[in-house]
Design an enzyme around this catalytic site. Structure first.
Site: not given
Ligand code: XMP
Length: 482
Positions: A388-389, A302, A338, A305
Site C-alpha cells: 500500500m506504500a 511483509g 502482521d 514491503c
C-alpha cells in the site's frame, strides 16, 4: 554514546520450536479459538490485511465464515467502505432486518443494475413500507429492460409470508413445504419487518465455525487513517456495523497515532480500536496505555514491503513479536503479528512468540476472494498484489483524492520514497483451501508441543536458534522433488 553491544534480531527462518511430550491423542483436540482484540473472539487466528489487493467484502465474508476476520481496506471512498461493511453484515444474517427493496413502478433495467451493484438476486417489492410482491431472478429472465417490476413480480396474494416472530426451524419447514427461497416477515398491515432466505440458512450450516457478533452476523473490521476528520469517518464505519476499527498506518509509534487511539476510545468506548504498526516493547506500551484493544506488530517483514531497504528501519519479526509482547502483556492487549507469513510453520512460530493472531496479505492475494482479475503470463495464472506504500498504490490514491494528477514533485518523490512494490502472485483458487492448509499446519505444530490452546502454546513452546545449515536441512533436500 553509541552502543557497540548490538542485540541480535531473529526472524522465522532463524528459529524452530522444540518438540515436547504431548498427551494429545488427536490434532482435533487443539482449539484455535483466540482473541482478535480485547473484546472480539475469533475461531481461528487468521486475519486478512487491509490492502486493496486483499480485503474487500468477498474476502471479509469468507474470512469470517471460516472463523477468522477480514479488515476492509481504506484506500477508497468512505461511501464504498460503508457499503462493504453493510454487505458483510447482511451476508448470512439469519433474519435480514432491512432487506433490499424496490418500487413496483421501477423498471427491470433498474432492478438489474441494482442487483449487480448490491450482489443480490431478488428484491422485496415495497410501496410506502408495505410489501406488494417479490421480484426474483426467475421473474426477470428474458424480459426486456423497460418492463415494470409490478408486471412480472409475484404479487401479494400469491406470497408465502411469516407474520411476526418465527423460529428458524419453523422457517425452514415453510421454505421446504412451499419450495421457496425467500420468506418475508411482515406485520398484520403487511409492513415489511425482515427476510429469511434459503442461502443464508445453508451458509450457516456449511460454515459452523464462523466468527459472529452478538446478533449472529459475520464479524468485520475496517481500516481507518489518522488524517482528516477521523471521528466523523469512524462514526460512519461504526454506524454501518464495523465491529472494530484498525488504525492503519506504517508507523504506529508516533504521537499522532497515540492521540488518535485516545480520541477514538473516548468517543467510542464500546468499539475495539486496533493500532499499529510497531515492533518494540516501548511502542507496544505506548499504544496499550493509550487504550488500544489490539496491537499490530511488524515493521517491514511483509512480502511486498521495502521499508527496511528504503529506510533502514525494522526489527526481524520473531524478535519484534517477543519484545512487543513484553510491552503489551501487563495490559492484557493481544498482538496481531502482521506480515512475512510464508508457511503454516511461520504462523505457529508467530503465535508461540506471543501473538494471538497473524495478519496475512500475500497468501490471500492470489485467491478468488481477493479483488482484481486473474492475469495470464507465460501460460500461468496470476493476480496482482501490491504494497500500500508502493508507487502505483500511492498514485492511485492521489488520483482518487485529487481527481486528476499532474506529474509534479510529489509524484517524482514517490519514485524514491515508496516503501513497497507491485507484484504478481500465483493464482491459488479459493481462500478456503489456503486457510484449511494453514490451519492444518498450525494444529500439527501445536500437537508437537502438546498445546491444546494458544495460551498453552505460549507456555510450552521453546525456541531453538538454527543456522543456515539448519534451514537447508528443514526444506526438502538432496532429492529431485516430483
Ligand atoms: P505479507 O507478507 O502477508 O504482509 O504480504 C502483509 C503486510 O504487509 C504490510 N504492508 C506494507 N509494508 N510497505 C510496507 O513496508 C508497503 O507498501 C506495505 N503494504 C502492506 C502490511 O502490514 C500488511 O498487512
Amino acid at each position: 554514546m553509541r552502543d557497540r553491544d548490538i542485540p541480535l534480531g531473529l526472524t522465522f527462518d532463524d528459529v524452530l520450536i522444540i518438540p515436547r511430550r504431548s498427551s494429545l491423542t488427536s490434532r482435533k483436540e487443539v482449539s484455535l479459538k483466540t482473541r482478535f482484540s480485547k473484546n472480539i473472539e475469533i475461531q481461528i487466528p487468521l486475519v486478512s490485511s487491509p490492502m486493496d489487493t486483499v480485503t474487500e467484502e468477498a474476502m471479509a465474508i469468507k474470512m469470517a465464515r471460516l472463523g477468522g476476520i477480514g479488515v476492509l481496506h481504506r484506500f477508497t471512498t468512505i461511501e464504498r467502505q460503508v457499503e462493504m461493511i453493510k454487505k458483510v453484515k447482511r451476508a448470512e444474517n439469519i433474519v435480514i432486518e432491512e432487506p433490499y427493496t424496490i418500487s413496483p413502478d421501477a423498471t427491470l433495467g433498474e432492478a438489474r443494475k441494482l442487483s449487480e451493484k448490491l450482489g443480490v438476486s431478488g428484491f422485496m417489492v415495497v410501496r410506502n413500507g408495505k410489501l406488494e410482491g417479490i421480484l426474483s431472478r426467475r421473474d426477470m429472465l428474458f424480459q426486456p429492460n423497460d418492463t415494470l417490476v409490478k408486471q412480472v413480480m409475484t404479487p401479494q396474494e400469491r406470497l408465502i409470508v411469516a407474520k411476526g416472530d418465527i423460529s428458524i426451524e419453523k422457517a425452514k419447514e415453510i421454505l421446504w413445504r412451499h419450495r421457496i427461497e425467500m420468506l418475508p416477515i411482515v406485520d398484520e398491515q403487511w409492513r415489511l419487518k425482515g427476510l429469511i432466505t434459503v442461502s443464508d440458512i445453508l451458509n450457516k450450516l456449511r460454515y459452523p465455525n464462523s466468527a459472529r457478533d452478538r446478533k449472529g452476523r459475520l464479524l468485520v473490521a475496517a481500516a481507518i487513517g489518522v488524517r482528516g476528520d477521523v471521528i466523523s469517518h469512524a462514526d460512519k464505519l461504526i454506524d454501518a456495523g464495523a465491529d472494530a476499527l484498525v488504525i492503519d498506518v506504517a508507523n504506529g509509534y508516533i504521537d499522532l497515532v497515540i492521540n488518535t487511539v485516545k480520541k477514538l476510545k473516548q468517543e467510542f468506548p464500546d468499539i475495539d480500536i486496533v493500532a499499529g504498526n510497531i515492533a518494540t516493547k516501548e511502542g507496544a506500551e505506548a499504544l496499550a496505555t493509550a487504550g488500544a484493544d489490539a496491537i499490530r506488530v511488524g515493521i517491514g517483514p511483509g512480502s511486498v514491503c521495502t521499508t527496511r531497504i528504503v529506510a533502514g528501519v525494522g526489527v526481524p519479526q520473531i524478535t519484534a513479536i517477543m519484545d512487543s509482547k513484553e510491552g503489551a502483556e501487563p495490559y492484557d492487549v493481544p498482538l496481531i503479528a502482521d506480515g512475512g507469513i510464508r508457511y503454516p510453520g511461520d504462523i505457529v512460530k508467530a503465535l508461540a512468540a506471543g501473538a494471538e493472531s497473524v495478519m496475512i496479505g500475500r497468501l490471500f492475494a492470489g485467491t478468488d476472494e481477493s479483488p482484481g482479475k486473474i492475469v495470464l503470463k507465460n501460460g500461468k495464472r496470476f493476480k496482482v498484489y501490491r504494497g500500500m506504500a508502493s508507487f502505483y498504490a500511492r498514485l492511485a490514491r492521489k488520483t482518487r483524492e485529487m481527481g486528476e494528477v499532474e506529474l509534479d514533485r510529489d509524484i517524482e518523490d514517490y519514485a524514491y520514497t515508496s516503501e513497497g512494490v507491485e507484484a504478481f502472485v500465483e493464482y491459488t483458487g479459493s481462500v478456503e483451501e489456503v486457510v484449511n492448509r494453514l490451519i492444518s499446519g498450525v494444529r500439527a505444530g501445536m500437537a508437537y508441543v502438546g498445546a491444546r490452546t494458544i495460551r498453552e502454546l505460549w507456555e510450552r513452546a521453546q525456541f531453538i536458534r538454527i543456522t543456515n545449515a539448519g534451514i537447508r536441512e528443514s526444506h526438502p533436500h538432496d532429492v529431485h522433488t516430483i
